[in-house]
Design a protein around this motif. Structure first.
Motif, PDB file in Angstrom:
ATOM      1  N   LEU A   1      18.491  22.825  14.240  1.00  0.00           N
ATOM      2  CA  LEU A   1      17.138  22.267  14.265  1.00  0.00           C
ATOM      3  C   LEU A   1      16.582  22.244  15.690  1.00  0.00           C
ATOM      4  O   LEU A   1      15.392  22.496  15.902  1.00  0.00           O
ATOM      5  CB  LEU A   1      17.124  20.869  13.648  1.00  0.00           C
ATOM      6  N   ALA A   2      17.445  21.969  16.673  1.00  0.00           N
ATOM      7  CA  ALA A   2      16.997  21.988  18.072  1.00  0.00           C
ATOM      8  C   ALA A   2      16.562  23.404  18.463  1.00  0.00           C
ATOM      9  O   ALA A   2      15.544  23.576  19.136  1.00  0.00           O
ATOM     10  CB  ALA A   2      18.117  21.506  18.993  1.00  0.00           C
ATOM     11  N   TYR A   3      17.306  24.417  18.010  1.00  0.00           N
ATOM     12  CA  TYR A   3      16.931  25.793  18.328  1.00  0.00           C
ATOM     13  C   TYR A   3      15.580  26.143  17.707  1.00  0.00           C
ATOM     14  O   TYR A   3      14.779  26.849  18.316  1.00  0.00           O
ATOM     15  CB  TYR A   3      17.990  26.790  17.843  1.00  0.00           C
ATOM     16  N   ALA A   4      15.340  25.671  16.505  1.00  0.00           N
ATOM     17  CA  ALA A   4      14.119  26.038  15.770  1.00  0.00           C
ATOM     18  C   ALA A   4      12.870  25.332  16.284  1.00  0.00           C
ATOM     19  O   ALA A   4      11.765  25.692  15.890  1.00  0.00           O
ATOM     20  CB  ALA A   4      14.308  25.745  14.281  1.00  0.00           C
ATOM     21  N   GLU A   5      13.034  24.346  17.165  1.00  0.00           N
ATOM     22  CA  GLU A   5      11.859  23.649  17.696  1.00  0.00           C
ATOM     23  C   GLU A   5      10.923  24.649  18.365  1.00  0.00           C
ATOM     24  O   GLU A   5      11.379  25.579  19.034  1.00  0.00           O
ATOM     25  CB  GLU A   5      12.276  22.575  18.702  1.00  0.00           C
ATOM     26  N   PRO A   6       9.615  24.455  18.195  1.00  0.00           N
ATOM     27  CA  PRO A   6       8.654  25.396  18.794  1.00  0.00           C
ATOM     28  C   PRO A   6       8.777  25.456  20.319  1.00  0.00           C
ATOM     29  O   PRO A   6       8.965  24.441  20.970  1.00  0.00           O
ATOM     30  CB  PRO A   6       7.293  24.819  18.387  1.00  0.00           C
ATOM     31  N   ARG A   7       8.741  26.671  20.853  1.00  0.00           N
ATOM     32  CA  ARG A   7       8.698  26.895  22.295  1.00  0.00           C
ATOM     33  C   ARG A   7       8.116  28.268  22.539  1.00  0.00           C
ATOM     34  O   ARG A   7       8.092  29.094  21.637  1.00  0.00           O
ATOM     35  CB  ARG A   7      10.062  26.721  22.950  1.00  0.00           C
ATOM     36  N   ASP A   8       7.642  28.496  23.742  1.00  0.00           N
ATOM     37  CA  ASP A   8       7.027  29.796  24.019  1.00  0.00           C
ATOM     38  C   ASP A   8       8.102  30.884  24.019  1.00  0.00           C
ATOM     39  O   ASP A   8       9.278  30.617  24.232  1.00  0.00           O
ATOM     40  CB  ASP A   8       6.230  29.776  25.329  1.00  0.00           C
ATOM     41  N   GLU A   9       7.651  32.106  23.762  1.00  0.00           N
ATOM     42  CA  GLU A   9       8.587  33.227  23.592  1.00  0.00           C
ATOM     43  C   GLU A   9       9.434  33.518  24.819  1.00  0.00           C
ATOM     44  O   GLU A   9      10.591  33.884  24.693  1.00  0.00           O
ATOM     45  CB  GLU A   9       7.831  34.491  23.177  1.00  0.00           C
ATOM     46  N   VAL A  10       8.873  33.354  25.992  1.00  0.00           N
ATOM     47  CA  VAL A  10       9.631  33.641  27.215  1.00  0.00           C
ATOM     48  C   VAL A  10      10.775  32.644  27.368  1.00  0.00           C
ATOM     49  O   VAL A  10      11.909  33.032  27.654  1.00  0.00           O
ATOM     50  CB  VAL A  10       8.700  33.630  28.451  1.00  0.00           C
ATOM     51  N   ARG A  11      10.496  31.360  27.143  1.00  0.00           N
ATOM     52  CA  ARG A  11      11.567  30.346  27.224  1.00  0.00           C
ATOM     53  C   ARG A  11      12.619  30.583  26.148  1.00  0.00           C
ATOM     54  O   ARG A  11      13.815  30.443  26.391  1.00  0.00           O
ATOM     55  CB  ARG A  11      10.983  28.945  27.089  1.00  0.00           C
ATOM     56  N   ARG A  12      12.171  30.928  24.927  1.00  0.00           N
ATOM     57  CA  ARG A  12      13.136  31.168  23.852  1.00  0.00           C
ATOM     58  C   ARG A  12      14.020  32.363  24.198  1.00  0.00           C
ATOM     59  O   ARG A  12      15.227  32.323  24.029  1.00  0.00           O
ATOM     60  CB  ARG A  12      12.452  31.385  22.513  1.00  0.00           C
ATOM     61  N   LEU A  13      13.421  33.435  24.695  1.00  0.00           N
ATOM     62  CA  LEU A  13      14.191  34.631  25.037  1.00  0.00           C
ATOM     63  C   LEU A  13      15.180  34.346  26.166  1.00  0.00           C
ATOM     64  O   LEU A  13      16.327  34.794  26.114  1.00  0.00           O
ATOM     65  CB  LEU A  13      13.257  35.780  25.408  1.00  0.00           C
ATOM     66  N   ALA A  14      14.773  33.573  27.163  1.00  0.00           N
ATOM     67  CA  ALA A  14      15.685  33.199  28.251  1.00  0.00           C
ATOM     68  C   ALA A  14      16.857  32.387  27.698  1.00  0.00           C
ATOM     69  O   ALA A  14      18.015  32.611  28.068  1.00  0.00           O
ATOM     70  CB  ALA A  14      14.937  32.415  29.324  1.00  0.00           C
TER      71      ALA A  14
ATOM     72  N   ARG B   1      31.554  26.354  18.617  1.00  0.00           N
ATOM     73  CA  ARG B   1      32.264  27.328  17.782  1.00  0.00           C
ATOM     74  C   ARG B   1      32.632  26.688  16.449  1.00  0.00           C
ATOM     75  O   ARG B   1      31.854  25.969  15.869  1.00  0.00           O
ATOM     76  CB  ARG B   1      33.473  27.865  18.550  1.00  0.00           C
ATOM     77  N   SER B   2      33.832  26.899  15.940  1.00  0.00           N
ATOM     78  CA  SER B   2      34.186  26.374  14.614  1.00  0.00           C
ATOM     79  C   SER B   2      34.582  24.904  14.662  1.00  0.00           C
ATOM     80  O   SER B   2      34.833  24.301  13.631  1.00  0.00           O
ATOM     81  CB  SER B   2      35.301  27.210  13.983  1.00  0.00           C
ATOM     82  N   ALA B   3      34.622  24.306  15.859  1.00  0.00           N
ATOM     83  CA  ALA B   3      34.946  22.886  15.973  1.00  0.00           C
ATOM     84  C   ALA B   3      33.762  21.998  15.612  1.00  0.00           C
ATOM     85  O   ALA B   3      33.902  20.792  15.475  1.00  0.00           O
ATOM     86  CB  ALA B   3      35.416  22.574  17.397  1.00  0.00           C
ATOM     87  N   ALA B   4      32.584  22.578  15.442  1.00  0.00           N
ATOM     88  CA  ALA B   4      31.377  21.799  15.142  1.00  0.00           C
ATOM     89  C   ALA B   4      31.453  21.207  13.735  1.00  0.00           C
ATOM     90  O   ALA B   4      31.877  21.867  12.797  1.00  0.00           O
ATOM     91  CB  ALA B   4      30.144  22.689  15.263  1.00  0.00           C
ATOM     92  N   THR B   5      31.025  19.968  13.625  1.00  0.00           N
ATOM     93  CA  THR B   5      30.898  19.356  12.303  1.00  0.00           C
ATOM     94  C   THR B   5      29.606  19.859  11.674  1.00  0.00           C
ATOM     95  O   THR B   5      28.738  20.412  12.363  1.00  0.00           O
ATOM     96  CB  THR B   5      30.838  17.817  12.413  1.00  0.00           C
ATOM     97  N   ALA B   6      29.446  19.633  10.385  1.00  0.00           N
ATOM     98  CA  ALA B   6      28.219  20.048   9.695  1.00  0.00           C
ATOM     99  C   ALA B   6      27.005  19.363  10.323  1.00  0.00           C
ATOM    100  O   ALA B   6      25.957  19.986  10.492  1.00  0.00           O
ATOM    101  CB  ALA B   6      28.318  19.724   8.202  1.00  0.00           C
ATOM    102  N   GLU B   7      27.150  18.099  10.679  1.00  0.00           N
ATOM    103  CA  GLU B   7      26.046  17.362  11.286  1.00  0.00           C
ATOM    104  C   GLU B   7      25.682  17.935  12.654  1.00  0.00           C
ATOM    105  O   GLU B   7      24.500  18.053  12.997  1.00  0.00           O
ATOM    106  CB  GLU B   7      26.395  15.869  11.425  1.00  0.00           C
ATOM    107  N   GLN B   8      26.690  18.308  13.449  1.00  0.00           N
ATOM    108  CA  GLN B   8      26.433  18.900  14.766  1.00  0.00           C
ATOM    109  C   GLN B   8      25.747  20.256  14.627  1.00  0.00           C
ATOM    110  O   GLN B   8      24.801  20.550  15.357  1.00  0.00           O
ATOM    111  CB  GLN B   8      27.733  19.052  15.559  1.00  0.00           C
ATOM    112  N   ARG B   9      26.219  21.075  13.677  1.00  0.00           N
ATOM    113  CA  ARG B   9      25.594  22.384  13.464  1.00  0.00           C
ATOM    114  C   ARG B   9      24.132  22.222  13.044  1.00  0.00           C
ATOM    115  O   ARG B   9      23.256  22.918  13.545  1.00  0.00           O
ATOM    116  CB  ARG B   9      26.359  23.179  12.397  1.00  0.00           C
ATOM    117  N   THR B  10      23.885  21.292  12.132  1.00  0.00           N
ATOM    118  CA  THR B  10      22.515  21.049  11.679  1.00  0.00           C
ATOM    119  C   THR B  10      21.633  20.623  12.847  1.00  0.00           C
ATOM    120  O   THR B  10      20.529  21.143  13.019  1.00  0.00           O
ATOM    121  CB  THR B  10      22.488  19.976  10.571  1.00  0.00           C
ATOM    122  N   ALA B  11      22.110  19.690  13.666  1.00  0.00           N
ATOM    123  CA  ALA B  11      21.324  19.203  14.804  1.00  0.00           C
ATOM    124  C   ALA B  11      21.037  20.339  15.790  1.00  0.00           C
ATOM    125  O   ALA B  11      19.905  20.473  16.278  1.00  0.00           O
ATOM    126  CB  ALA B  11      22.061  18.062  15.507  1.00  0.00           C
ATOM    127  N   LEU B  12      22.024  21.173  16.062  1.00  0.00           N
ATOM    128  CA  LEU B  12      21.824  22.279  17.005  1.00  0.00           C
ATOM    129  C   LEU B  12      20.902  23.349  16.416  1.00  0.00           C
ATOM    130  O   LEU B  12      20.073  23.919  17.129  1.00  0.00           O
ATOM    131  CB  LEU B  12      23.166  22.873  17.419  1.00  0.00           C
TER     132      LEU B  12
END
Length: 190
Positions: A157-170, A144-155
């Motif tokens: 970028l982790a979300y944007a990593e390529p993965r198949d649509e079914v895994r992303r939707l889950a 939530r709002s407790a995240a630092t800028a570095e933590q938000r950036t890392a998360l």
């Protein structure tokens, strides 16, 4: 295609279900402080393309004249109603319109303003903009709002990593459920 279909159907259903809440929030904003109900701001979307993002206005109408700030707890520019809207994340509801328009997704990295470009390497910027920005994301669902800028950036970028649509939707469904739990509890909002 699967994620976009899910976003469109879910956001249309949500808009039908929450329209009374949208009306109540808009009236509360307008009746308690001068100015319109919506805040509009240019943000960076899919492929680095700009779009106009909508939120319920949570700050005084003269906030821009008070100078640019990163919002923090106790920010004098935030109205009483705005504080409640932020704590419960109700200020984000108008972004369902951005999802319907295709500017945003229900889940993804939060959309940046263009001046945040300098906080990323060229590769990071391209990576985070290879998916639609979201109303919620990993950072919002976990820190939530407790995240630092570095933590938000890392998360983000982790979300944007390529993965198949079914895994992303889950994963999106898990993030949405976690976000709803946080919204109901009101924990971690400014």
């Amino acid at each position: 295609m699967l994620k976009r279909s899910f976003d469109l159907i879910a956001s249309l259903i949500l808009l039908v279900l929450v329209w009374p809440m949208l009306l109540i929030c808009a009236l509360a904003v307008c009746l308690t402080s001068p100015g319109g109900a919506l805040f509009r701001q240019s943000r960076v979307g899919l492929g680095g393309q700009p779009f106009t993002m909508y939120k319920f206005r949570s700050m005084r109408a003269d906030a821009p004249q008070m100078g640019p700030h990163f919002t923090a707890a106790g920010d004098p520019r935030i109205t009483r109603v705005g504080r409640f809207l932020r704590r419960t994340s109700l200020d984000e509801l108008p972004q369902l319109l951005n999802v319907v328009r295709g500017d945003m997704s229900l889940v993804g990295p939060r959309p940046n303003v263009m001046r945040q470009r300098e906080e990323y390497t060229a590769e990071e910027w391209d990576s985070r903009n290879c998916v639609r920005p979201g109303i919620t994301g990993l950072a919002q669902a976990t820190l939530r709002s407790a995240a630092t800028a570095e933590q938000r950036t890392a998360l983000d970028l982790a979300y944007a990593e390529p993965r198949d649509e079914v895994r992303r939707l889950a994963g999106d469904v898990r993030i949405i459920l976690r976000t709803l739990s946080i919204m109901i509890s009101g924990k971690g909002g400014n």
